[in-house]
Design a protein around this motif. Sequence first.
Motif, mmCIF file in Angstrom:
data_model
loop_
_atom_site.group_PDB
_atom_site.id
_atom_site.type_symbol
_atom_site.label_atom_id
_atom_site.label_comp_id
_atom_site.label_asym_id
_atom_site.label_seq_id
_atom_site.Cartn_x
_atom_site.Cartn_y
_atom_site.Cartn_z
ATOM 1 N N MET A 1 0.826 -1.205 0.000
ATOM 2 C CA MET A 1 0.000 0.000 0.000
ATOM 3 C C MET A 1 0.864 1.259 0.000
ATOM 4 N N GLU A 2 1.971 1.225 0.752
ATOM 5 C CA GLU A 2 2.845 2.395 0.814
ATOM 6 C C GLU A 2 3.416 2.710 -0.558
ATOM 7 N N GLN A 3 3.807 1.663 -1.284
ATOM 8 C CA GLN A 3 4.352 1.882 -2.618
ATOM 9 C C GLN A 3 3.278 2.352 -3.580
ATOM 10 N N MET A 4 2.062 1.844 -3.407
ATOM 11 C CA MET A 4 0.957 2.243 -4.276
ATOM 12 C C MET A 4 0.639 3.731 -4.135
ATOM 13 N N TYR A 5 0.787 4.267 -2.909
ATOM 14 C CA TYR A 5 0.442 5.665 -2.667
ATOM 15 C C TYR A 5 1.664 6.581 -2.680
ATOM 16 N N SER A 6 2.790 6.104 -3.185
ATOM 17 C CA SER A 6 3.993 6.922 -3.307
ATOM 18 C C SER A 6 4.237 7.245 -4.776
ATOM 19 N N GLY A 7 5.008 8.297 -5.034
ATOM 20 C CA GLY A 7 5.298 8.627 -6.419
ATOM 21 C C GLY A 7 5.880 10.023 -6.571
ATOM 22 N N MET A 8 5.690 10.589 -7.733
ATOM 23 C CA MET A 8 6.213 11.911 -8.085
ATOM 24 C C MET A 8 5.049 12.810 -8.479
ATOM 25 N N TYR A 9 4.888 13.925 -7.777
ATOM 26 C CA TYR A 9 3.837 14.896 -8.072
ATOM 27 C C TYR A 9 4.474 16.215 -8.496
ATOM 28 N N TYR A 10 3.748 17.002 -9.269
ATOM 29 C CA TYR A 10 4.238 18.315 -9.675
ATOM 30 C C TYR A 10 3.040 19.189 -10.040
ATOM 31 N N LYS A 11 3.240 20.496 -9.871
ATOM 32 C CA LYS A 11 2.179 21.450 -10.197
ATOM 33 C C LYS A 11 2.662 22.383 -11.290
ATOM 34 N N TYR A 12 1.906 22.447 -12.370
ATOM 35 C CA TYR A 12 2.202 23.403 -13.425
ATOM 36 C C TYR A 12 1.912 24.821 -12.931
ATOM 37 N N TYR A 13 2.676 25.764 -13.394
ATOM 38 C CA TYR A 13 2.530 27.158 -12.972
ATOM 39 C C TYR A 13 1.147 27.679 -13.370
ATOM 40 N N LEU A 14 0.403 28.171 -12.379
ATOM 41 C CA LEU A 14 -0.964 28.683 -12.569
ATOM 42 C C LEU A 14 -1.876 27.649 -13.228
ATOM 43 N N ASP A 15 -1.616 26.380 -12.928
ATOM 44 C CA ASP A 15 -2.411 25.315 -13.561
ATOM 45 C C ASP A 15 -2.559 24.167 -12.567
ATOM 46 N N GLU A 16 -2.928 23.006 -13.063
ATOM 47 C CA GLU A 16 -3.312 21.883 -12.225
ATOM 48 C C GLU A 16 -2.109 21.106 -11.691
ATOM 49 N N VAL A 17 -2.393 20.264 -10.698
ATOM 50 C CA VAL A 17 -1.413 19.335 -10.136
ATOM 51 C C VAL A 17 -1.514 18.019 -10.906
ATOM 52 N N ASP A 18 -0.368 17.457 -11.250
ATOM 53 C CA ASP A 18 -0.332 16.200 -11.997
ATOM 54 C C ASP A 18 0.688 15.283 -11.332
ATOM 55 N N ASN A 19 0.772 14.055 -11.793
ATOM 56 C CA ASN A 19 1.714 13.111 -11.201
ATOM 57 C C ASN A 19 2.066 12.018 -12.186
ATOM 58 N N LEU A 20 3.183 11.358 -11.921
ATOM 59 C CA LEU A 20 3.546 10.173 -12.680
ATOM 60 C C LEU A 20 2.744 9.000 -12.140
ATOM 61 N N LYS A 21 2.277 8.146 -13.007
ATOM 62 C CA LYS A 21 1.439 7.029 -12.606
ATOM 63 C C LYS A 21 2.150 6.143 -11.601
ATOM 64 N N ALA A 22 1.444 5.789 -10.533
ATOM 65 C CA ALA A 22 2.040 5.006 -9.460
ATOM 66 C C ALA A 22 2.297 3.563 -9.892
ATOM 67 N N ASN A 23 3.184 2.904 -9.164
ATOM 68 C CA ASN A 23 3.473 1.475 -9.314
ATOM 69 C C ASN A 23 4.100 1.101 -10.644
ATOM 70 N N LYS A 24 4.779 2.035 -11.286
ATOM 71 C CA LYS A 24 5.514 1.682 -12.492
ATOM 72 C C LYS A 24 6.599 2.719 -12.738
ATOM 73 N N ASP A 25 7.680 2.280 -13.395
ATOM 74 C CA ASP A 25 8.747 3.201 -13.746
ATOM 75 C C ASP A 25 8.254 4.141 -14.838
ATOM 76 N N LYS A 26 8.475 5.431 -14.628
ATOM 77 C CA LYS A 26 7.991 6.382 -15.618
ATOM 78 C C LYS A 26 8.793 7.669 -15.521
ATOM 79 N N SER A 27 8.883 8.374 -16.636
ATOM 80 C CA SER A 27 9.536 9.675 -16.673
ATOM 81 C C SER A 27 8.729 10.600 -17.575
ATOM 82 N N GLU A 28 8.966 11.899 -17.420
ATOM 83 C CA GLU A 28 8.198 12.875 -18.192
ATOM 84 C C GLU A 28 9.032 14.135 -18.370
ATOM 85 N N ASN A 29 8.990 14.680 -19.588
ATOM 86 C CA ASN A 29 9.588 15.982 -19.854
ATOM 87 C C ASN A 29 8.495 17.041 -19.737
#
Length: 620
Positions: free
Chosen positions: A232-260
Amino acid sequence: MDRNSITGLILITLVLIGFWFINKPDAEQIEAMRRQRDSLYQVELAKQQEELARAAQIAAEAAQLDSISIEDDSLATDLRLQKFGQLWPYVEGEESFYNLENEKIKLVLTNKGARIYSVELKEYKTHDGKPLILFDGDANVFGFPFSHDTKVFHTSDLYFNKVSQNDSTIVFEIAGNAGETMQFSYTLPADEYMVDFDINTKNLGQFISTSRGTMDLNWYVEMPAFEKGRQMEQMYSGMYYKYYLDEVDNLKANKDKSENLRTKVKWIAFKGQFFSSVLIADDAFSGAYVESRFEKDKNSPYLLYNRTEAAVPFELAKDQQLGFSFYFGPNRFYTLDKYDKELELNKLIPLGWGIFGWINRYAVIPTFNFLEGFIGSYGIIILILTILIKLVLFPLTYKSYISAAKMKVLKPQIDEINAKIPAEKAMERQQATMNLYKKAGVNPMGGCVPILLQMPILIAMFRFFPASIELRQESFLWAKDLSTYDSILDLPFSIPFYGAHVSLFTLLMAVTNILYTKMNSEMTQTSNQMPGMKAMMYMMPIMFLFLFNSYASGLSYYYFISTLITILQTMVIRRWVDDKKLLLQIQANQKKPVKKSKFAARLEQMAKQQQQIQKNQRKR
């Protein structure tokens, strides 16, 4: 379930299997994907080896210069200046550590890289009672690369000078011979989780250079496991980020992922289930690369590995002060919500989207925290919260029961219609049944609509409990921690999809759901197609038994209490509602003239057309 339904399910299954085989990659495609993965891995490996080689080269050159005797000190200085330029005093040195501490967190900082070496949250412990340290030592890398005198350096490799320190602030510095300075300043206010971080520069235009006119802040953290329920701890862990003056997004949990991220970013968070490390820009990052890799080894002390390269606009020709903040603290809704509303740090807590999130934010959390103010047991708080929710939903529960009761007393008449009209005349049978419902004043969907209206609350609870830090390490009855699973028996083996333990709250939840399913099926038997549906209804509690065994025991406890209260409500309503009186009321309704609705008229018209088509076919 009739023969046509079974045939339809078989055909759908065969189509899906065929689709899978058709779209399954062949050996050549698999080999191409493998080569692509290998090439990406080789690129990443080469990059890491290049960084290691650079650090080793600098260390070797420094060691070589150290071997020169004291008598040749001036020669050593000249060689160091030739090798490293004016940065030679900072290439080698002795690592020193400094503390900044308040009531909530303890920071250990190091002069090597002028970075935060470790962070301890003083109010919390790990599940086994150890100090809760978000990151420590070389498991954390922070700084940025730059060029000086045609050589590439990284701030994390340099030994800064400590120029000042008091109870709340420490300042590190690198300086050149002509008044060039670069300072890293950290300030920890009293009773705060937020750390102010400033980079101050002066006269750096001819001293250093950076690529693309930006400063690329590199931040890498190996995130350790703190909780008993690793899954459960791993399922609810990850990488979050907020775009400037916009919404909060995140990398999908439970898998290796990257984003530009090719647009402005306000903050980047390395999020755990209950604790997060967040880097916030005073202005904004002009872009960022984010990457999260999950640890596959269940015995590893780490859950995942997060990395970001955040680009900061940086004009070397000007003296600058670049402002940032670090948040090192719990994912507690009201703690995060007290900061600037535009930051939306509270969205680090996955409360659900749309209506599910609204229910949690504006109903469940305020009620939960209100009860928390004067009740010490979180098990009792969940019980009271459940009772309040069931009282609010009681009108829907009552309406659903009455609808089911009406269907039950109509069953003999429905069976009579089914006996008179053969199954081949499905449209005619359906029309007769709908006419019966219309005359009796019964809505066949009346039992489903109230249940559907309750679903948002059930789903909201599903999101609330695993993400609620308030339940962390809070015991109730046999459950030692309501935020993770309760185990009454640890198995010497692991059952697929179930686990290696037995959760009693999950068992109780499954049993009460089976009892409720039995009560409900007795009320809703209206045709000979129900036995198949009834089997599916009994399968749901069994599925929940597997699904919830490793979930938060607080969630299983809530569903158990909720279902138990629903059973009690149903028993009370059953004693209150007289089926005979209900039948008399339905019979009275049947004697009244009924105005056909447009829908009923269309059904009747379709039935007549179907009958006409069948007559024409018989004539042929």
